[in-house]
Design a protein around this motif. Structure first.
Motif, PDB file in Angstrom:
ATOM      1  N   THR A  35       0.370  -4.655  -4.137  1.00  0.00           N
ATOM      2  CA  THR A  35       0.008  -3.281  -3.734  1.00  0.00           C
ATOM      3  C   THR A  35       1.296  -2.831  -3.224  1.00  0.00           C
ATOM      4  O   THR A  35       1.679  -1.401  -3.338  1.00  0.00           O
ATOM      5  N   ASN A  36       2.159  -3.336  -2.421  1.00  0.00           N
ATOM      6  CA  ASN A  36       3.686  -3.138  -2.159  1.00  0.00           C
ATOM      7  C   ASN A  36       4.357  -2.548  -3.175  1.00  0.00           C
ATOM      8  O   ASN A  36       5.170  -1.699  -3.324  1.00  0.00           O
TER       9      ASN A  36
ATOM     10  N   ALA B 132      -2.923   3.093 -11.175  1.00  0.00           N
ATOM     11  CA  ALA B 132      -2.372   1.622 -11.260  1.00  0.00           C
ATOM     12  C   ALA B 132      -3.007   0.393 -10.460  1.00  0.00           C
ATOM     13  O   ALA B 132      -3.527  -0.395 -10.850  1.00  0.00           O
ATOM     14  N   THR B 133      -3.235   0.940  -9.099  1.00  0.00           N
ATOM     15  CA  THR B 133      -3.875  -0.071  -8.184  1.00  0.00           C
ATOM     16  C   THR B 133      -5.541  -0.058  -8.723  1.00  0.00           C
ATOM     17  O   THR B 133      -6.166  -1.331  -8.665  1.00  0.00           O
TER      18      THR B 133
ATOM     19  N   ILE C 198       2.341  -2.340 -14.934  1.00  0.00           N
ATOM     20  CA  ILE C 198       1.162  -1.456 -15.191  1.00  0.00           C
ATOM     21  C   ILE C 198       1.473   0.063 -14.555  1.00  0.00           C
ATOM     22  O   ILE C 198       1.275   0.822 -15.260  1.00  0.00           O
ATOM     23  N   VAL C 199       2.104   0.020 -13.576  1.00  0.00           N
ATOM     24  CA  VAL C 199       2.269   1.341 -12.804  1.00  0.00           C
ATOM     25  C   VAL C 199       3.512   2.011 -13.530  1.00  0.00           C
ATOM     26  O   VAL C 199       3.536   3.158 -13.722  1.00  0.00           O
TER      27      VAL C 199
ATOM     28  N   ILE D 135       7.322   0.691  -6.800  1.00  0.00           N
ATOM     29  CA  ILE D 135       8.177   1.094  -8.163  1.00  0.00           C
ATOM     30  C   ILE D 135       7.331   2.411  -8.460  1.00  0.00           C
ATOM     31  O   ILE D 135       8.071   3.271  -9.247  1.00  0.00           O
ATOM     32  N   GLY D 136       6.000   2.724  -8.338  1.00  0.00           N
ATOM     33  CA  GLY D 136       5.245   4.021  -8.655  1.00  0.00           C
ATOM     34  C   GLY D 136       6.036   5.063  -8.015  1.00  0.00           C
ATOM     35  O   GLY D 136       6.340   5.990  -8.846  1.00  0.00           O
TER      36      GLY D 136
END
Length: 726
Positions: A237-238, A219-220, A315-316, A243-244
């Motif tokens: 990023t946090n 995702a990143t 995304i994640v 969530i990921g």
């Protein structure tokens, strides 16, 4: 969906190597491009008045460059002493040696003789410097300046500190990274322990964590690509990590649990994969879609931080769903019953059969039976506790917390304290009035005279500073008004409103130019206004889309109404506890949190979307099992008992994992991460325990067959099935 899962289970190496290639590519993207795709600047997607003013100022001041202040203080020498002057001169010499590509200019009291550059007791002075680049680019250059500051800070009898836009951004980035590592290590470690306890083995316990981390890296990597096309906030990023870890672990947990249950029913490996895909995996997809619908509420707020956080979360979640659909079945197909290997002694990892799940010996069946025997009492007791907490939301105060809320041992905080105490830094700031468009100097001077008179009659404005700055074409001017209002405060917001609504229109009525109230005060006022303006739309969008999806999934209008109300209760309690713990300081020291009078303005709306999305996870997983059994028996009470008992251990484990993940971030140093982590923690803990084991069964008992009521005029709606036709 079943065909895809079976294919992946039968061809594991193709799928696994494909994901490994994507993982390797993502690592490369993260290393090479992620940093350049992120920004520390807080900007709007649209152009409110403050942004228009800043854009107009480009013709007057040029591109906005990062500025810094170096504080030099001594308890031994005065500014007039040669020792003091020699040290300041040495610092300036080293700064100049960095070259024009880093430092545009630097100046001190010894060149300007400006008395405002010297502290009240003559023991401190300031070195002002302007970097040659913007704040974002300055983050890369300011470490070289900080090296010089640190070098002279070691000099005896002197304290040398730095504070400015780039140094604050650099320190915030570093603190954010430290909080990220802390959150990952604490949340991941506790999650691993819970997973091992739930599954009773190391292989099954470790697998969800590995897949969640894989999803975060991928995702990143996607964030790095998007960020280099459309720059994103560094907070993304946090968000991706938090969530990921939460959804990535949970989705894998639910699917592995169902697969083991099917294997325990004596189905072979491939058939168990197929049956799992037709039930648990479908529920994961529906749950993921529900989460994404809720997260859309974040994306529609046109500010960089909201859009970035929403994009990162979306995304994640998508990556986690794709991993659950393809990679997880492949690993199950490859491992087979080795998934249960490396069992931990004394832990019973055997999955119960259906007959045992519904047995009266099951503790969850007995508990559900107790709640459903006394549904009214159960509801009343819970609501008596939760409703008063949620009513604390009426005391919620939002705004912006300053540098003083960062850890006290940080050099930028020390510098801020010296500036505040010795130089009255922050006690006086400016409201910026920008004139854009051709004007006659005489007309501008006349307007400024009227403005000066009006300013004197305002309780929060001190007076106009100096004379207007005007460009050579006489089409851009800047007038600065001194104010004692704190940037981001309600007092500041009201001052901006008075300037825009009455003072500025009256003063500049004789000019045809566009007049903007801009600067930091106006920026925060515009942000607060935008959040207030979009909040009703976000609530309406999230509630409506979630309601429609749940209605089509469960073929009922009662189930989604209850789900919406219970999730709103979770959000309300989270808001109430934020007020009690952070604003009122009740129990904050127990958790190691700071007490503050303000909750960050963007956090309540952010929490609503995330909590609403994640809370739906448990409703979907629980009610899908209830509906599955109800379709077979048409017995509402028995179906509720079955649904609760068959999902209790897994949902409790999943809830505790989310609590661990969010708790890890809540233990960070950044105040906003403490508020976000704590808000998510209490909401998910509440939803996965009290709401699931008390409110859901009690309400379903009271409503009986009406739980599944669907008006005939809505039967035309398509069905979103969580269980395939067998």
């Amino acid at each position: 969906m079943e065909k895809l899962a079976v294919y992946c289970a039968q061809n594991p190496f193709k799928v696994i190597f494909s994901w490994l290639f994507i993982f390797a590519l993502s690592v490369y993207l993260n290393i090479s491009f992620l940093e350049d795709g992120l920004t520390t600047e807080f900007t709007f997607i649209t152009q409110p008045e403050s942004e228009k003013g800043q854009e107009a100022l480009l013709d007057l001041t040029g591109p906005r460059l990062a500025s810094e202040l170096i504080v030099v203080k001594s308890d031994t020498f005065k500014v007039s002493n040669p020792e003091f002057e020699n040290l300041v001169t040495s610092i300036q010499t080293d700064l100049t040696k960095l070259g024009p590509n880093i430092i545009k200019n630097n100046y001190s009291y010894y060149q300007t003789q400006d008395p405002q550059s010297v502290s009240k007791n003559q023991n401190a002075t300031l070195i002002g410097l302007t970097l040659s680049v913007s704040v974002d680019a300055g983050i890369k250059n300011v470490p070289k300046v900080i090296e010089i500051v640190d070098k002279y800070n070691k000099e005896p009898n002197f304290e040398v500190l730095i504070l400015g836009e780039a140094s604050i951004a650099s320190a915030s980035n570093k603190l954010s990274e430290e909080d990220l590592i802390r959150g990952e290590s604490i949340g991941g470690s506790v999650a691993l322990v819970i997973l091992i306890l739930v599954f009773g083995g190391l292989v099954a316990g470790v697998l969800p964590l590995i897949l969640a981390l894989l999803g975060i890296v991928i995702a990143t990597g996607l964030v790095a690509i998007i960020g280099n096309i459309y720059q994103l906030s560094f907070f993304i990023t946090n968000m991706v990590t938090m969530i990921g870890l939460a959804v990535g672990i949970d989705y894998t947990l639910f699917i592995i649990s169902r697969y083991r249950e099917e294997r325990n029913q004596d189905f072979d490996k491939i058939e168990a994969v197929r049956r799992t895909a037709s039930t648990a995996t479908r529920s994961v997809v529906i749950s993921g879609i529900t989460v994404m619908l809720a997260l859309l509420g974040i994306v529609i707020v046109p500010t960089l931080v909201f859009v970035s956080l929403g994009i990162g979360a979306l995304i994640v979640v998508v990556v986690s769903i794709l991993i659950s659909l393809t990679l997880l079945p492949s690993l199950i197909g490859l491992l087979g019953d080795k998934l249960n290997s490396l069992r931990v002694p004394f832990l019973n990892s055997r999955t119960s059969k259906s007959v045992e799940i519904t047995s009266s010996a099951n503790i969850w069946v007995r508990f559900a039976g107790f709640v459903m025997r006394f549904p009214i009492i159960s509801l009343v007791v819970v609501l008596i506790v939760l409703v008063p907490i949620s009513m604390q939301t009426n005391s919620l105060v939002t705004g912006a917390n300053g540098i003083d809320t960062m850890p006290e041992d940080m050099d930028i905080v020390k510098a801020y304290n010296v500036l505040s105490e010795e130089f009255s830094y922050g006690s006086i700031s400016t409201q910026d009035i920008v004139v854009s468009g051709r004007f006659a100097p005489e007309a501008l001077n006349s307007a400024v005279e009227i403005l000066s008179q009006l300013v004197q009659g305002d309780p929060d404005l001190i007076g106009i500073l100096g004379t207007p700055q005007i460009n050579s074409q006489n089409d851009v001017a800047l007038i600065r008004i001194a104010t004692a209002s704190v940037v981001g405060s309600s007092q500041s917001e009201n001052t901006v409103k008075r300037l825009r609504d009455s003072i500025v229109p009256e003063a500049f009525s004789g000019l045809d130019s566009s007049i903007y109230v801009s600067g930091d005060h106006a920026f925060y006022a515009d942000f607060y206004q935008m959040v207030d303006e979009f909040t009703p739309y976000v609530f309406a969008l999230v509630l409506t889309l979630s309601f429609i999806l749940l209605m089509m999934t469960f073929r009922s209008i009662v189930i989604p109404i209850k789900a919406v109300l219970m999730n709103l209760l979770s959000v309300g309690v989270a808001y109430g506890l934020l007020v009690l713990v952070f604003q009122k300081g009740i129990g904050n020291e127990i958790f190691g949190f700071q007490q503050t009078d303000i909750i960050e303005a963007w956090i309540p709306l952010f929490l609503f979307c995330v909590v609403f999305g994640l809370s739906m996870d448990y409703h979907v997983f629980l009610l899908s099992r209830v509906k599955e059994f109800y379709n077979k028996t048409k017995d509402n009470t028995l179906a509720v008992s079955y649904g609760l008992s068959s999902t209790a251990t897994i949902i409790t484990g999943a809830g505790l994992i989310m609590v661990a993940v969010f708790g890890g971030f809540a233990l960070g140093e950044m105040l906003m991460m403490q508020q976000i982590g704590f808000g998510l923690l209490v909401a998910i803990l509440l939803d996965s325990t009290i709401i699931r084991i008390i409110l859901v069964p009690a309400s379903m008992k009271l409503l009986g067959e009406y739980n599944w009521y669907m008006p005939k005029w809505l039967e035309w709606l398509p069905t979103v099935k969580f269980e395939a036709e067998n």
